[in-house]
Design a protein around this motif. Structure first.
Motif, PDB file in Angstrom:
ATOM      1  N   UNK A 185       0.834  -1.201   0.000  1.00  0.00           N
ATOM      2  CA  UNK A 185       0.000   0.000   0.000  1.00  0.00           C
ATOM      3  C   UNK A 185       0.867   1.249   0.000  1.00  0.00           C
ATOM      4  N   UNK A 186       1.920   1.237   0.814  1.00  0.00           N
ATOM      5  CA  UNK A 186       2.822   2.384   0.859  1.00  0.00           C
ATOM      6  C   UNK A 186       3.551   2.601  -0.447  1.00  0.00           C
ATOM      7  N   UNK A 187       4.050   1.535  -1.053  1.00  0.00           N
ATOM      8  CA  UNK A 187       4.784   1.657  -2.310  1.00  0.00           C
ATOM      9  C   UNK A 187       3.895   2.179  -3.427  1.00  0.00           C
ATOM     10  N   UNK A 188       2.645   1.724  -3.463  1.00  0.00           N
ATOM     11  CA  UNK A 188       1.724   2.188  -4.505  1.00  0.00           C
ATOM     12  C   UNK A 188       1.555   3.701  -4.426  1.00  0.00           C
ATOM     13  N   UNK A 189       1.414   4.220  -3.219  1.00  0.00           N
ATOM     14  CA  UNK A 189       1.258   5.664  -3.059  1.00  0.00           C
ATOM     15  C   UNK A 189       2.515   6.412  -3.480  1.00  0.00           C
ATOM     16  N   UNK A 190       3.685   5.854  -3.175  1.00  0.00           N
ATOM     17  CA  UNK A 190       4.943   6.501  -3.542  1.00  0.00           C
ATOM     18  C   UNK A 190       5.117   6.541  -5.052  1.00  0.00           C
ATOM     19  N   UNK A 191       4.911   5.419  -5.730  1.00  0.00           N
ATOM     20  CA  UNK A 191       5.123   5.360  -7.170  1.00  0.00           C
ATOM     21  C   UNK A 191       4.091   6.194  -7.923  1.00  0.00           C
ATOM     22  N   UNK A 192       2.883   6.270  -7.392  1.00  0.00           N
ATOM     23  CA  UNK A 192       1.844   7.041  -8.073  1.00  0.00           C
ATOM     24  C   UNK A 192       1.916   8.524  -7.721  1.00  0.00           C
TER      25      UNK A 192
END
Length: 415
Positions: A185-192
């Motif tokens: 969930x955290x990585x998705x927010x960072x990449x997006x």
């Protein structure tokens, strides 16, 4: 020779080229839709060094020349990877800050600190059993394929490439499902770049839990081997090594799988020949790593003083970003022959070259082969022009890859 802008006008260094020249925005949907045209235009207009914006108000220099990139990769003294001075002038809510800010890891340090972190990472990675990894990918791929094979259609991003890359990395790191989900969930927010700071907090929290778990319950995994390394990283340092592995091992791996499947599904040179056996999946992967690399613009450095390269002064403390995608298609090196040709820069070069490229190849190849073996008649469900590429300055990533195929019975485990 161009002089620094301060030498001409007394002002601060603001651009690698004349300050009044417009910058190219790398974050727009228009750029994402056709980056190769943008790279050609950049090269014609500016040469190998291009003034760009990574986000609104975030200037950088984009390197689109292959040999210029190699000089920068191999000159860490003049082009260090430490961004701490740069980020002091960047707003806390800057959407690209979580991808670029300083952390105690190998990616964002130079000199002795970089060597210490990199040695720890390499020690964790180099003992991964390649044969065992092959089996892990196969075992995780089968239930994913079984989840949609009887439907006759699927989205290979959401239903296959992402969950497979995610599950494989978790297995390698020894990460339980609940911790892994928070990290995802955290990585998705960072990449997006959507609520990226919140995503950063989620990722850090998950890596803290994994570090504590592996100190208490060690196993035969990358995390345990890194904790046992003589560098004796602290819990905080371990958190950021693990965060780097998640950042490199999920989104780019997913994009490599998806972009290669797109090539196979849309290019007759590869579609017919890969399925027919005259060209290997590895050859398709190599073409993607040249033309559509999963991280198209990355490998960021931050000169600590003005640097002259290719008769252009680069400003101090402003990001220099290697356009892997543009450099790979630089007319100075393009050979129009990809089979067996691995001179691309998709893994970087120099002291920061990716230490896990052989594993990334293996995972992507096995993932694709498992899918094509199980569903050899897959077809793209929409015209290629209707596919949507996610905007963003760094990645080359589809929002979805919809396919259709004849409905098939579930596979037996261990295929």
């Amino acid at each position: 020779m161009r002089m620094p802008s301060s030498a001409r006008s007394g002002g601060p260094f603001a651009s690698p080229i004349d300050a009044d020249r417009p910058r190219v925005a790398l974050y727009t949907p228009e750029f994402a839709a056709d980056p190769h045209r943008a790279y050609r235009d950049m090269r014609e207009r500016y040469g190998p060094l291009v003034p760009v914006d990574l986000a609104p108000g975030v200037p950088a220099t984009l390197v689109v020349g292959y040999y210029t990139a190699l000089r920068i990769f191999n000159d860490p003294d003049r082009f260090p990877a430490d961004p701490r001075t740069w980020q002091q002038s960047v707003a806390a809510d800057c959407p690209v800050l979580p991808m670029m800010q300083w952390r105690p890891n190998a990616l964002r340090n130079a000199g002795e600190a970089h060597a210490r972190y990199r040695q720890t990472n390499v020690a964790g990675l180099e003992q991964v059993d390649q044969y065992g990894l092959h089996d892990i990918v196969a075992e995780l791929a089968v239930p994913l394929i079984n989840s949609f094979c009887s439907e006759g259609s699927a989205d290979l991003v959401r239903q296959y490439a992402f969950p497979l890359a995610f599950a494989v990395l978790n297995a390698m790191l020894g990460c339980p499902a609940d911790i892994a989900q928070q990290a995802a969930t955290g990585l998705a927010a960072i990449f997006e770049s959507v609520d990226a700071e919140h995503g950063n907090r989620l990722l850090v929290g998950a890596m803290q839990e994994l570090t504590r778990l592996k100190r208490a319950e060690p196993g035969d995994d990358i995390t345990t081997r890194m904790l046992r390394h003589p560098a004796a990283l602290s819990d905080t340092e371990m958190v950021y090594q693990l965060g780097t592995l998640y950042g490199a091992g999920i989104e780019p791996q997913q994009n490599l799988i998806v972009n290669t499947l797109l090539l196979i599904l849309t290019d007759e040179r590869f579609g017919g020949s890969v399925l027919g056996g005259s060209l290997s999946t590895r050859d398709a992967l190599d073409e993607v790593l040249f033309n559509n690399p999963p991280m198209a613009n990355f490998c960021i450095t931050f000169p600590h003083q003005p640097v002259l390269i290719d008769d252009v002064w680069l400003p101090a403390h402003q990001p220099v970003v290697i356009s892997i995608a543009a450099c790979n298609i630089d007319p100075a090196i393009t050979a129009n022959q990809y089979a067996g040709n691995r001179s691309h820069l998709a893994w970087g070069a120099g002291p920061h070259v990716c230490p896990a490229n052989s594993m990334a190849y293996l995972i992507a190849q096995e993932a694709i082969d498992q899918l094509l073996d199980a569903l050899p008649e897959i077809r793209l469900a929409v015209p290629p022009g209707e596919l949507i590429w996610r905007p963003g300055p760094f990645h080359r990533a589809l929002t979805a890859l919809p396919i259709t195929f004849p409905k098939s019975p579930p596979l037996l485990s261990g295929m």
